[in-house]
Design a protein around this motif. Structure first.
Motif, PDB file in Angstrom:
ATOM      1  N   TYR A   1      -6.103  -2.447  -3.139  1.00 43.22           N
ATOM      2  CA  TYR A   1      -7.788  -2.723  -2.603  1.00 43.22           C
ATOM      3  C   TYR A   1      -8.486  -1.959  -2.330  1.00 43.22           C
ATOM      4  CZ  TYR A   1     -12.025  -5.028  -1.118  1.00 43.22           C
ATOM      5  OH  TYR A   1     -13.555  -5.350  -1.217  1.00 43.22           O
TER       6      TYR A   1
ATOM      7  N   ALA B   1     -15.179  -4.758  -4.253  1.00 45.76           N
ATOM      8  CA  ALA B   1     -15.439  -6.133  -4.735  1.00 45.76           C
ATOM      9  C   ALA B   1     -17.209  -5.849  -5.057  1.00 45.76           C
ATOM     10  CB  ALA B   1     -15.304  -7.226  -4.439  1.00 45.76           C
TER      11      ALA B   1
ATOM     12  N   LEU C   1     -14.099  -7.191  -9.194  1.00 43.67           N
ATOM     13  CA  LEU C   1     -12.466  -7.246  -8.065  1.00 43.67           C
ATOM     14  C   LEU C   1     -11.757  -5.610  -8.861  1.00 43.67           C
ATOM     15  CD1 LEU C   1     -10.610  -8.465  -5.642  1.00 43.67           C
ATOM     16  CD2 LEU C   1     -10.090  -6.387  -6.801  1.00 43.67           C
TER      17      LEU C   1
END
Length: 806
Positions: A297, A300, A309
């Motif tokens: 990740y 976002a 995202l």
């Protein structure tokens, strides 16, 4: 290996290393060594409505071996996605061939002529550590009656995230709807009542399931692999809470995972998962969707109900290709022999490497038709530029996934290969820009320069559509160095960059204004229409803020120049004012048309050494002559150092406009400068303070007495400071909030999880809730005292092992 000097012309090699009769390379000639893979250029026509790929031309790369490639530099042609996997495979083969050719050439030149280089520099080690999960466990028990948890307005309350752009929601580890607080604590989602900070629910992310269905708990038991998961961030849209979780194992996991062999090109480690909850009844959040996304990740953004995202998937070029081409793998002291054997090894490995790469993409749910065409991400295809900077065109796959929280299972994806994983993202209401680090070459001087390559996306139609490309000299410092402005119905992108001169090593800073092309036109290039150079040259950019037709840049080396910029004419940005003061501001915040706040560090005016947290108030009413009218040092004692996470995390900043109140997370440590040691176990006695000093080097402790000065003793502190900001009266510290005592920080048993520092204000500005470390605290702003017991998130779930406070 013996001597690594090149074979001189006319020399006779030993029989075992003589040049074979059919060799394509001779050390006694200057004939360029030909590439070992010949592939036809791609003939992709792209997608309807997007720019098509012109016939690719072979671009010569002027170097000792005249290596060429058909992979283009950054042009609008890369904005199209591949029509099928065969097209992608051909470009990956070509890119892998080019990378191998340049790497071998670089090794041959540096290794055999100059001795052994640092091999780690060229192996492309860019690994990450994170992973994945399936399902959710609710530890809150059965829920009660459905309560009214509608959103409380933020008009007189301050609980929303400190976003860069109005209308563009940024993810954070703490969110609130005004009635409840949603906090990420390790792998737990903790839901608290905003009134009394009682825990309403605590949800834990369960064990990860691998692609083959193996439970990580089982893997940990069999192999002793360290696997973990955590909540990285969250987005709250109406009553929909999107939890973004990261899951990973140590790198040894891939050696035992059924999906990967020892040279896995792409594994399912790390993995990102999005969990969308209906939190209208916060006691029993209802899980609506659970989606798995490949990679680590990154960030976002959300505009209304649409979420964009970004994740990053690492391509293991090192194990799959690079390390097998190192001269240490070949038992020869002859350059020509190394070249020939290395090219043979590359030709053997590349098809398998590319095949594993494609299989890994598909196994992780990445479709070939979602990937933009490959680009060299540099203005010149010079092979030494490419190899010597430890880059491979496909070493990092960045993925933008778009979904509506109302229909979270319908996900659209766009992916692009980058040479590096450290790229930045900026988003406005209608545009999103990915800024990737690359290189450019001055064709006049032959020098290479740092270059930021920009890919622009249109995002206001509920999708993420790549529409433009551009580049600027230098690198951006963070997301605040980019800004989208619409002026006279024309869209512009303002970018602040710093670059290092390849000869002198000096820093140069500039502002570039690029014009976004009309989305309905055939033009897809962001052209530079205005530039401002010479902003605090030789000094590093510490903070940037754009605000309408004005801009602010703070640079620092020894003193802190605050530069004010007139950006009213996009074609002619101007620096109109400059103020030099000791220290710097890492974060600047406009509180009115005439005043800005700066949070950073005070510094020694002679040496530039940082000396502690500093809050500055600037008067910019005379824009050409900015003045610092007030500043406040958190602590100015000789043996004390203070800092704030606001210096690197803008979401930790909170300013209350109606009361001119500033809330900052603060950390303070104390030490003895003369002994280079920290004070421990300090107690107040008559006339001063008594405690032990532990030397950093020897560890030996010594009892000392410190005479009382005009300042009281300041021990270790972890919490918040609350300030009153007044342009006339100055900056006044109203009160402090401690989240752990000195003894708790030294001796208590804590879990490995941490709350990032955040502050939220409720009840029309009366109730202040702060989160930091392992505790949640509620204070009455008027009475300046706690109005609820401190909530220790480690008290109910005792950790298996004790960890230190920090």
């Amino acid at each position: 290996l013996g001597s690594r000097t090149p074979v001189p012309e006319g020399a006779i090699d030993p029989p075992e290393e003589q040049v074979p009769p059919n060799s394509t390379f001779s050390p006694n000639t200057t004939t360029p060594f030909p590439p070992f893979v010949t592939l036809p250029p791609s003939t992709s026509t792209g997608n309807t409505g997007q720019p098509t790929n012109p016939p690719r031309q072979v671009i010569p790369t002027p170097n000792v071996t005249n290596i060429t490639t058909t992979i283009p530099p950054v042009t609008p042609s890369i904005l199209t996605t591949y029509n099928n996997c065969s097209e992608l495979e051909q470009d990956l083969l070509e890119a892998a061939r080019f990378f191998a050719d340049t790497l071998i050439d670089h090794y041959a030149e540096k290794w055999f002529q100059w001795g052994e280089p640092d091999t780690e520099l060229f192996l492309g080690d860019d690994t990450f550590s994170e992973e994945d999960d399936d399902g959710i466990q609710n530890q809150a028990g059965s829920g009660g009656e459905l309560e009214d948890d509608t959103l409380v307005t933020d008009e007189d309350n301050y609980f929303e995230t400190n976003n860069q752009e109005f209308g563009v929601e940024e993810p954070d580890v703490v969110k609130s709807n005004g009635r409840h607080i949603f906090a990420a604590y390790g792998k737990d989602l903790v839901i608290l009542d905003a009134t009394d900070i009682s825990v309403v629910a605590r949800i834990t992310i369960p064990a990860l399931q691998t692609m083959s269905g193996s439970d990580l708990n089982d893997l940990e038991g069999r192999y002793g692999i360290d696997c973990d998961s955590s909540i990285s961030s969250m987005l709250l849209i109406d009553q929909m809470l999107t939890v973004i979780s990261s899951h990973w194992c140590e790198s040894s996991f891939r050696h035992h995972n059924d999906d990967d062999d020892d040279d896995a090109v792409i594994s399912d480690n790390p993995t990102t998962r999005t969990l969308v909850y209906d939190v209208s009844n916060p006691a029993v959040p209802a899980l609506l969707s659970n989606s798995r996304m490949s990679g680590r990740y990154v960030s976002a953004r959300a505009v209304e109900s649409v979420v964009h995202l970004m994740t990053n998937t690492h391509v293991n070029v090192r194990d799959g290709l690079s390390k097998h081409l190192s001269p240490t793998k070949f038992f020869t002291s002859r350059e020509w022999k190394y070249r020939e054997e290395a090219h043979e090894e590359a030709a053997r490995r590349i098809p398998t490497f590319v095949s594993q790469l494609l299989e890994g993409l598909l196994r992780n749910g990445i479709q070939c038709t979602d990937i933009l065409h490959l680009s060299m991400l540099q203005s010149s295809n010079d092979n030494l530029e490419f190899a010597s900077n430890n880059t491979c065109v496909f070493q990092s796959l960045s993925i933008v996934q778009t979904f509506d929280v109302r229909t979270p299972l319908s996900i659209e994806a766009t992916a692009v290969f980058f040479p590096r994983s450290d790229w930045s993202v900026y988003s406005s209401h209608s545009r999103m820009v990915l800024a990737a680090k690359g290189w450019s070459k001055d064709e006049r001087t032959g020098e290479f320069h740092q270059e930021t390559y920009l890919i622009g996306f249109q995002t206001d139609q509920g999708e993420t559509k790549p529409v433009s490309v551009g580049s600027v000299r230098g690198y951006v410092v963070n997301q605040f160095a980019m800004d989208h402005q619409e002026k006279d119905s024309v869209d512009y992108l303002r970018v602040a960059t710093s670059s290092i001169d390849s000869n002198s090593g000096d820093l140069t800073n500039k502002i570039s204004v690029l014009k976004f092309p009309d989305v309905n036109s055939d033009d897809h290039v962001m052209d530079i229409v205005g530039q401002l150079e010479g902003i605090g040259n030789t000094e590093e950019i510490y903070s940037v803020r754009f605000s309408g037709d004005r801009g602010f840049i703070v640079t620092f080396r020894i003193t802190d120049p605050l530069h004010t910029l007139d950006l009213s004419d996009p074609t002619n940005p101007r620096m109109v004012g400059e103020l030099e003061i000791p220290g710097f501001s890492s974060y600047i915040h406009e509180i009115s048309n005439d005043l800005i706040l700066g949070v950073g560090q005070h510094a020694d005016p002679q040496t530039g050494a940082q000396e502690g947290l500093q809050v500055s108030l600037f008067d910019i009413s005379d824009f050409a002559n900015p003045r610092r009218i007030h500043n406040y040092l958190a602590e100015d004692m000789e043996h004390v150092y203070s800092s704030s996470s606001v210096q690197y995390d803008h979401k930790a900043f909170r300013f209350l406009d109606d009361s001119n109140t500033l809330i900052l997370p603060v950390q303070i440590v104390s030490w003895d400068n003369k002994r280079n040691a920290f004070f421990e176990n300090v107690v107040e006695v008559v006339g001063g303070f008594f405690g032990a000093v532990a030397d950093f080097v020897t560890g030996r402790q010594e009892d000392v007495f410190q005479e009382r000065t005009e300042h009281e003793y300041v021990g270790p502190f972890d919490g918040f400071h609350v300030y009153r900001i007044d342009p006339v009266q100055g900056i006044e510290r109203l009160f402090t909030i401690s989240h752990a005592s000195e003894s708790e920080m030294d001796d208590a048993c804590w879990s490995p999880h941490h709350l990032k520092p955040r502050s939220l204000v409720f009840d029309n500005g009366n109730d202040l809730v702060t989160l930091k470390g392992h505790t949640v605290v509620s204070h009455d702003m008027d009475l300046q005292r706690a109005n609820a017991p401190r909530r220790n998130l480690d008290s109910d779930v005792w950790p298996e092992h004790c960890y230190s406070y920090c």
